[in-house]
Design an enzyme around this catalytic site. Structure first.
Site, PDB file in Angstrom:
ATOM      1  N   LEU A 227      37.540  78.239  -0.642  1.00 57.73           N
ATOM      2  CA  LEU A 227      36.209  77.896  -0.149  1.00 57.73           C
ATOM      3  C   LEU A 227      36.026  76.387  -0.154  1.00 57.73           C
ATOM      4  O   LEU A 227      36.223  75.740  -1.189  1.00 57.73           O
ATOM      5  CB  LEU A 227      35.134  78.542  -1.036  1.00 57.73           C
ATOM      6  N   HIS A 237      39.397  68.546   4.214  1.00 60.60           N
ATOM      7  CA  HIS A 237      39.527  68.850   2.788  1.00 60.60           C
ATOM      8  C   HIS A 237      40.294  70.150   2.539  1.00 60.60           C
ATOM      9  O   HIS A 237      41.038  70.255   1.554  1.00 60.60           O
ATOM     10  CB  HIS A 237      38.141  68.925   2.145  1.00 60.60           C
ATOM     11  N   GLY A 238      40.124  71.134   3.416  1.00 58.96           N
ATOM     12  CA  GLY A 238      40.863  72.385   3.253  1.00 58.96           C
ATOM     13  C   GLY A 238      42.358  72.146   3.340  1.00 58.96           C
ATOM     14  O   GLY A 238      43.142  72.713   2.555  1.00 58.96           O
ATOM     15  N   ALA A 239      42.788  71.303   4.271  1.00 60.50           N
ATOM     16  CA  ALA A 239      44.209  70.981   4.411  1.00 60.50           C
ATOM     17  C   ALA A 239      44.729  70.256   3.176  1.00 60.50           C
ATOM     18  O   ALA A 239      45.838  70.532   2.697  1.00 60.50           O
ATOM     19  CB  ALA A 239      44.422  70.127   5.664  1.00 60.50           C
ATOM     20  N   GLU A 261      46.101  86.645   0.337  1.00 63.50           N
ATOM     21  CA  GLU A 261      45.414  87.939   0.310  1.00 63.50           C
ATOM     22  C   GLU A 261      44.326  87.994   1.385  1.00 63.50           C
ATOM     23  O   GLU A 261      43.382  87.205   1.361  1.00 63.50           O
ATOM     24  CB  GLU A 261      44.777  88.179  -1.063  1.00 63.50           C
TER      25      GLU A 261
END
Length: 407
Positions: A227, A237-239, A261
């Site tokens: 998240l 930021h996710g990368a 998952e």
């Protein structure tokens, strides 16, 4: 039955609120932020708290303020509304107890007193991130840091209870983890800033990883939930967070592969981008080698050097083969499409072989009932549509890679 009757009653329509519209989330750094509407953001989902219909009964023009301090995640809850249902005026009906409902999910310690919440804003410098610092980077003239923590870190168990409530608002099928299971690890992303000479932190996002055992002496880490909070999205930021997870786990001898998952479409796209960017460092993913069919040697290289399982390795190969394919060359582009379609057609071919066996055991009527026939033309149309959908996904990844200098 009473709720159904309410929905049909014109007099009470104004007292029914959509919970996603009513809920307002906000990170509050200073007192002025409480009144700054530009800092507010809305949840993506509220059904896990307020029910499948995502409705709240009993209030006219309801607004729910759920505010957090950005470091400790201390929370404040308040309701505002123009009017509420009263038993004496509305046939004994009572409004939903919103605070009680939220209290089932928000850990104890939240306040409904604004003065008390404001007093907590004066103590942000007491916070320090949990665990081990893994990675720091700059973005938009700000510093960000990734930490790895687990439940043995002092104070982290209580902090995680507050943090995981964000999953309810932004992951459709979120589930809380068992904090007593030592196989969980946590990667936390913070913004680090300095104000008046004092260091301050704000949570940006996090991901959880579960370390499954793999016989005889390996583990298979599975990324469970990731998240990035809305104020920090679309900034890379996710990368950064996912790459840090890989940089930490891939070098470990005991890691067999890294899986995910039930990934969302958004996370799958992020994963494809990171995996392809990393794979470009390997010779087998560069022209002319990548134009050859996917084989066991490529699969082995992916598992040993990138810790990708076979399914993801093949997907990465298809994406990067498309990158190397000259689509203006009819023969080369045709070879690529056939290779992908042959893979997509595999399940159908297996199903046809199984049907051939069933024909010897079932009469035609029973077979038609359990396995409705699909014409060859319909199957080819479905296969073409599936290919086009997949190619569009691949091209989106390649577009992002092209815009990334290091790729």
């Amino acid at each position: 039955e009473n709720l159904r009757a309410m929905f049909n009653c014109k007099d009470l329509e104004d007292y029914i609120a959509n919970s996603s519209d009513a809920l307002e989330l906000k990170f509050v750094r200073k007192e002025a932020d409480i009144f700054d509407d530009s800092l507010a953001f809305s949840p993506s989902f509220t059904h896990q708290v307020f029910g499948e219909k995502e409705t709240i009964f009993g209030y006219k023009k309801l607004k729910i303020q759920l505010y957090y301090t950005p470091a400790h995640l201390h929370s404040y809850i308040d309701l505002t509304y123009d009017d509420e249902v009263e038993p004496t005026r509305h046939g004994g009906l009572k409004p939903d107890n919103v605070i009680k409902t939220l209290a089932k999910y928000i850990p104890s310690g939240f306040t409904t007193n604004l003065d008390e919440f404001t007093a907590r804003l004066a103590r942000p410098t007491e916070f320090r991130p949990f665990g081990e610092l893994l990675h720091s980077y700059r973005c938009c003239e700000r510093t960000y840091q990734v930490y790895k923590a687990d439940m043995t870190c002092p104070g982290f168990r209580a902090y995680h209870q507050r943090l995981q409530t964000f999953l309810l608002w932004f992951i459709e099928a979120a589930s809380f983890i068992d904090p007593d299971d030592e196989k969980w690890s946590f990667y936390l992303l913070f913004e680090k800033s300095t104000e008046s000479g004092e260091v301050r932190y704000a949570i940006v996002g996090y991901t959880t990883v579960y370390n499954f055992y793999a016989y005889p002496d390996k583990i298979r880490p599975r990324i469970s939930q990731m998240l990035i909070l809305p104020p920090y999205r679309r900034k890379g930021h996710g990368a950064q967070l996912l790459q840090t997870v890989y940089d930490t786990l891939v070098p470990l001898h005991e890691v067999y592969d890294i899986t995910v998952e039930d990934p969302s479409e958004e996370f799958s796209a992020l994963r494809d981008f990171i995996d392809c960017r990393n794979a470009l460092q390997l010779e087998c993913f560069r022209p002319p080698t990548v134009l050859l069919p996917f084989d066991g040697e490529t699969e082995l290289a992916c598992r040993q050097k990138l810790k990708l399982n076979k399914r993801q390795a093949r997907r990465v190969h298809e994406i990067l083969r498309l990158k190397a394919t000259d689509r203006s060359n009819p023969e080369q582009y045709r070879d690529y499409r056939l290779a992908v379609k042959n893979r997509l057609n595999g399940p159908y071919q297996r199903e046809q072989r199984d049907l051939q066996k069933l024909r010897s055991m079932l009469d035609p009527a029973e077979l038609a009932l359990t396995h409705p026939p699909v014409s060859h033309e319909d199957h080819m149309t479905q296969l073409h549509q599936e290919y086009k959908r997949l190619e569009a996904e691949y091209l989106a990844v390649l577009e992002k890679l092209a815009a990334t200098p290091s790729a």
